[in-house]
Design a protein around this motif. Structure first.
Motif, PDB file in Angstrom:
ATOM      1  N   PRO A 191       0.796  -1.353  -0.052  1.00 46.41           N
ATOM      2  CA  PRO A 191      -0.018  -0.191  -0.065  1.00 46.41           C
ATOM      3  C   PRO A 191       0.743   1.399   0.080  1.00 46.41           C
ATOM      4  N   ASN A 192       0.330   2.252  -0.689  1.00 45.75           N
ATOM      5  CA  ASN A 192       1.135   3.569  -0.427  1.00 45.75           C
ATOM      6  C   ASN A 192       0.146   4.777  -0.326  1.00 45.75           C
ATOM      7  N   VAL A 193       0.403   5.828   0.415  1.00 40.29           N
ATOM      8  CA  VAL A 193      -0.481   6.850   0.791  1.00 40.29           C
ATOM      9  C   VAL A 193       0.432   8.267   0.487  1.00 40.29           C
ATOM     10  N   CYS A 194      -0.086   8.910  -0.037  1.00 38.25           N
ATOM     11  CA  CYS A 194       0.394  10.438  -0.633  1.00 38.25           C
ATOM     12  C   CYS A 194      -0.468  11.440   0.054  1.00 38.25           C
ATOM     13  N   VAL A 195       0.677  12.473   0.486  1.00 35.06           N
ATOM     14  CA  VAL A 195      -0.053  13.726   1.055  1.00 35.06           C
ATOM     15  C   VAL A 195       0.273  14.911   0.474  1.00 35.06           C
ATOM     16  N   ILE A 196      -0.525  15.713  -0.411  1.00 39.32           N
ATOM     17  CA  ILE A 196       0.061  16.905  -0.956  1.00 39.32           C
ATOM     18  C   ILE A 196      -0.056  18.104   0.045  1.00 39.32           C
ATOM     19  N   LYS A 213      -4.290   5.856  -1.578  1.00 40.22           N
ATOM     20  CA  LYS A 213      -4.831   6.911  -1.064  1.00 40.22           C
ATOM     21  C   LYS A 213      -3.961   8.276  -1.138  1.00 40.22           C
ATOM     22  N   VAL A 214      -4.745   9.197  -1.714  1.00 41.79           N
ATOM     23  CA  VAL A 214      -4.002  10.704  -2.006  1.00 41.79           C
ATOM     24  C   VAL A 214      -4.836  11.806  -1.296  1.00 41.79           C
ATOM     25  N   TYR A 215      -4.265  12.392  -0.145  1.00 41.64           N
ATOM     26  CA  TYR A 215      -4.983  13.270   0.468  1.00 41.64           C
ATOM     27  C   TYR A 215      -4.194  14.726   0.261  1.00 41.64           C
ATOM     28  N   MET A 216      -5.036  15.674   0.559  1.00 34.98           N
ATOM     29  CA  MET A 216      -4.459  17.018   0.452  1.00 34.98           C
ATOM     30  C   MET A 216      -4.772  17.823   1.585  1.00 34.98           C
ATOM     31  N   LEU A 217      -3.742  18.921   1.982  1.00 34.55           N
ATOM     32  CA  LEU A 217      -3.916  19.682   3.259  1.00 34.55           C
ATOM     33  C   LEU A 217      -5.035  20.693   2.429  1.00 34.55           C
ATOM     34  N   GLU A 218      -5.796  21.392   3.599  1.00 35.38           N
ATOM     35  CA  GLU A 218      -6.989  22.090   3.123  1.00 35.38           C
ATOM     36  C   GLU A 218      -6.418  23.305   2.110  1.00 35.38           C
ATOM     37  N   HIS A 219      -5.371  23.814   2.298  1.00 32.57           N
ATOM     38  CA  HIS A 219      -5.049  25.011   1.259  1.00 32.57           C
ATOM     39  C   HIS A 219      -3.718  24.603   0.316  1.00 32.57           C
ATOM     40  N   SER A 220      -3.906  23.321   0.129  1.00 33.88           N
ATOM     41  CA  SER A 220      -2.848  23.001  -0.988  1.00 33.88           C
ATOM     42  C   SER A 220      -3.591  23.012  -2.290  1.00 33.88           C
ATOM     43  N   ILE A 221      -2.626  22.884  -3.670  1.00 33.47           N
ATOM     44  CA  ILE A 221      -2.878  22.836  -4.514  1.00 33.47           C
ATOM     45  C   ILE A 221      -2.504  21.624  -5.169  1.00 33.47           C
ATOM     46  N   TYR A 222      -3.006  21.221  -6.438  1.00 37.62           N
ATOM     47  CA  TYR A 222      -2.691  20.066  -7.247  1.00 37.62           C
ATOM     48  C   TYR A 222      -3.117  20.330  -8.738  1.00 37.62           C
ATOM     49  N   GLY A 275       0.395  27.201  12.566  1.00 37.70           N
ATOM     50  CA  GLY A 275       0.095  25.796  13.610  1.00 37.70           C
ATOM     51  C   GLY A 275       0.867  24.731  13.083  1.00 37.70           C
ATOM     52  N   LYS A 276       2.128  24.725  12.748  1.00 38.20           N
ATOM     53  CA  LYS A 276       2.708  23.724  12.164  1.00 38.20           C
ATOM     54  C   LYS A 276       2.708  22.231  13.086  1.00 38.20           C
ATOM     55  N   GLU A 277       2.732  22.340  14.358  1.00 36.77           N
ATOM     56  CA  GLU A 277       2.748  21.065  14.938  1.00 36.77           C
ATOM     57  C   GLU A 277       1.488  20.523  14.834  1.00 36.77           C
ATOM     58  N   ALA A 278       0.299  21.307  14.886  1.00 38.79           N
ATOM     59  CA  ALA A 278      -1.119  20.934  15.018  1.00 38.79           C
ATOM     60  C   ALA A 278      -1.244  20.148  13.504  1.00 38.79           C
ATOM     61  N   VAL A 279      -0.792  20.789  12.539  1.00 38.05           N
ATOM     62  CA  VAL A 279      -1.169  20.092  11.041  1.00 38.05           C
ATOM     63  C   VAL A 279      -0.386  18.908  10.562  1.00 38.05           C
ATOM     64  N   ILE A 280       0.728  18.877  11.188  1.00 40.67           N
ATOM     65  CA  ILE A 280       1.649  17.700  11.228  1.00 40.67           C
ATOM     66  C   ILE A 280       0.868  16.505  11.912  1.00 40.67           C
ATOM     67  N   LYS A 281       0.506  16.709  13.055  1.00 39.94           N
ATOM     68  CA  LYS A 281      -0.022  15.814  13.834  1.00 39.94           C
ATOM     69  C   LYS A 281      -1.420  15.310  13.005  1.00 39.94           C
ATOM     70  N   ALA A 282      -2.380  16.304  12.561  1.00 38.46           N
ATOM     71  CA  ALA A 282      -3.426  15.784  11.717  1.00 38.46           C
ATOM     72  C   ALA A 282      -2.966  15.093  10.498  1.00 38.46           C
ATOM     73  N   THR A 283      -1.877  15.295   9.863  1.00 38.00           N
ATOM     74  CA  THR A 283      -1.401  14.781   8.832  1.00 38.00           C
ATOM     75  C   THR A 283      -1.285  13.185   9.104  1.00 38.00           C
ATOM     76  N   GLY A 284      -0.435  12.883  10.186  1.00 31.90           N
ATOM     77  CA  GLY A 284       0.046  11.692  10.625  1.00 31.90           C
ATOM     78  C   GLY A 284      -1.235  10.833  10.917  1.00 31.90           C
ATOM     79  N   ASP A 285      -2.109  11.563  11.656  1.00 32.77           N
ATOM     80  CA  ASP A 285      -3.576  10.906  11.848  1.00 32.77           C
ATOM     81  C   ASP A 285      -4.195  10.526  10.518  1.00 32.77           C
ATOM     82  N   GLN A 286      -4.094  11.344   9.673  1.00 37.56           N
ATOM     83  CA  GLN A 286      -4.850  10.851   8.444  1.00 37.56           C
ATOM     84  C   GLN A 286      -4.080   9.637   7.570  1.00 37.56           C
ATOM     85  N   ILE A 287      -2.842   9.728   7.776  1.00 35.41           N
ATOM     86  CA  ILE A 287      -1.854   8.638   7.104  1.00 35.41           C
ATOM     87  C   ILE A 287      -2.198   7.517   7.914  1.00 35.41           C
ATOM     88  N   ALA A 288      -2.173   7.252   8.930  1.00 28.17           N
ATOM     89  CA  ALA A 288      -2.469   6.132   9.892  1.00 28.17           C
ATOM     90  C   ALA A 288      -3.992   5.645   9.424  1.00 28.17           C
TER      91      ALA A 288
END
Length: 316
Positions: A191-196, A213-222, A275-288
């Motif tokens: 399995p592979n997971v990608c986050v933009i 699984k491909v996820y994006m941060l709320e204000h990212s672009i693709y 809020g770098k710490e908060a968004v990094i933690k939320a990204t980790g939760d989404q990957i998991a």
């Protein structure tokens, strides 16, 4: 103080006044400014909320490119342990725009790939502003092949305006390297997971973003091309970048509606850089969560990827 974007000027003015009052208080040049600071802080938060309530696509482009956003290495250092980077493509040399290696994610072994922009002049030059050359993509292929051989899941963190377009990169087979990296993603038996996490630009992003699984941060672009590039091609006028950003459907919200991505990771008010710490933690939760969903589904990862990408655009 933050690097303020154009549409954040009301917030910048208020936070500037707050800073001035705090300095006056520290130097003993003001009597009691506590109430005034509290009032201005409340107004500043309201102004920030108003600014981010309904961002236009072009404003989201600006936020996605904000120099203070957390970058790939910030996520790697916070979310992964025992990270062992691998270097070189075993053919030409090393490319620092793509960082990769093996690590543990919440105790489990994973392979990590990240497009790193750098966070100051020195590191931006070192990482070539996140624009990889062919050897970077060949290094990514090498890491994915090792992950496949040992049954290790792959995590990709994407933040790039696109692959490096220089003559030297083209001479070494940039298009072929990107194609082979994309093919390697599609062929993974794990399995592979990608986050933009910022910009997901063109084939330079796709090369490591073809994931189950491909996820994006709320204000990212693709997108397949930058708004400036699209405006230049379509209208021969880069000043129409705002129009291009709106027409191209490059925001996380648009792409979720189009079923191009699988989910959105919420950012703190004011963007990930506030809020770098908060968004990094939320990204980790989404990957998991993404890995857990795939584990419970007991899926054929290659077939799932195949069906996922073949289905894109069929219902439009």
């Amino acid at each position: 103080m933050y690097n303020y974007l154009d549409f954040e000027k009301p917030v910048a003015d208020l936070e500037g006044k707050i800073l001035e009052l705090k300095k006056l208080a520290e130097n003993g040049e003001a009597v009691d400014v506590g109430d005034e600071i509290a009032r201005l802080e409340k107004r500043s938060k309201e102004a920030l909320r108003d600014a981010y309530r309904q961002l236009t696509p072009w404003q989201k482009v600006q936020v996605a490119r904000h120099p203070d956003r957390p970058h790939a290495l910030d996520y790697v250092s916070a979310l992964f342990t025992e990270f062992t980077p691998l270097a070189g493509d075993r053919g030409f040399g090393e490319d620092n725009a793509i960082v990769g290696g093996f690590a543990r994610f919440r105790g489990a072994p994973v392979a990590v790939l990240g497009l790193e922009k750098g966070n100051d002049t020195q590191t931006r030059l070192k990482h070539n502003f996140g624009s990889a050359r062919p050897e970077g993509y060949r290094k990514a292929v090498r890491i994915m092949e090792l992950a496949d051989r040992f049954g290790v899941p792959v995590v990709s963190l994407v933040d790039t305006a696109g692959a490096y377009p220089g003559v030297d990169a083209e001479a070494r087979g940039q298009a072929e390297a990107i194609a082979r990296s994309t093919s390697a993603c599609l062929g993974l038996k794990v399995p592979n997971v990608c986050v933009i996490i910022g910009e997901g630009g063109s084939g330079g992003a796709i090369a490591i973003a073809v994931a189950n699984k491909v996820y994006m941060l709320e204000h990212s672009i693709y997108s397949v091309i930058s708004p400036e590039g699209a405006a230049s091609i379509l209208w021969r006028d880069t000043t129409r970048s705002k129009d291009a950003a709106t027409s191209m459907k490059i925001t996380a919200q648009d792409l979720l509606d189009l079923k191009i991505i699988d989910g959105i990771v919420a950012e703190p008010l004011g963007g990930a850089h506030r809020g770098k710490e908060a968004v990094i933690k939320a990204t980790g939760d989404q990957i998991a969560k993404g890995f857990a969903e795939m584990d419970s589904a007991n899926m054929d990862y290659r077939e799932h990827r195949r069906e996922k990408f073949l289905a894109m655009g069929r219902s439009l």
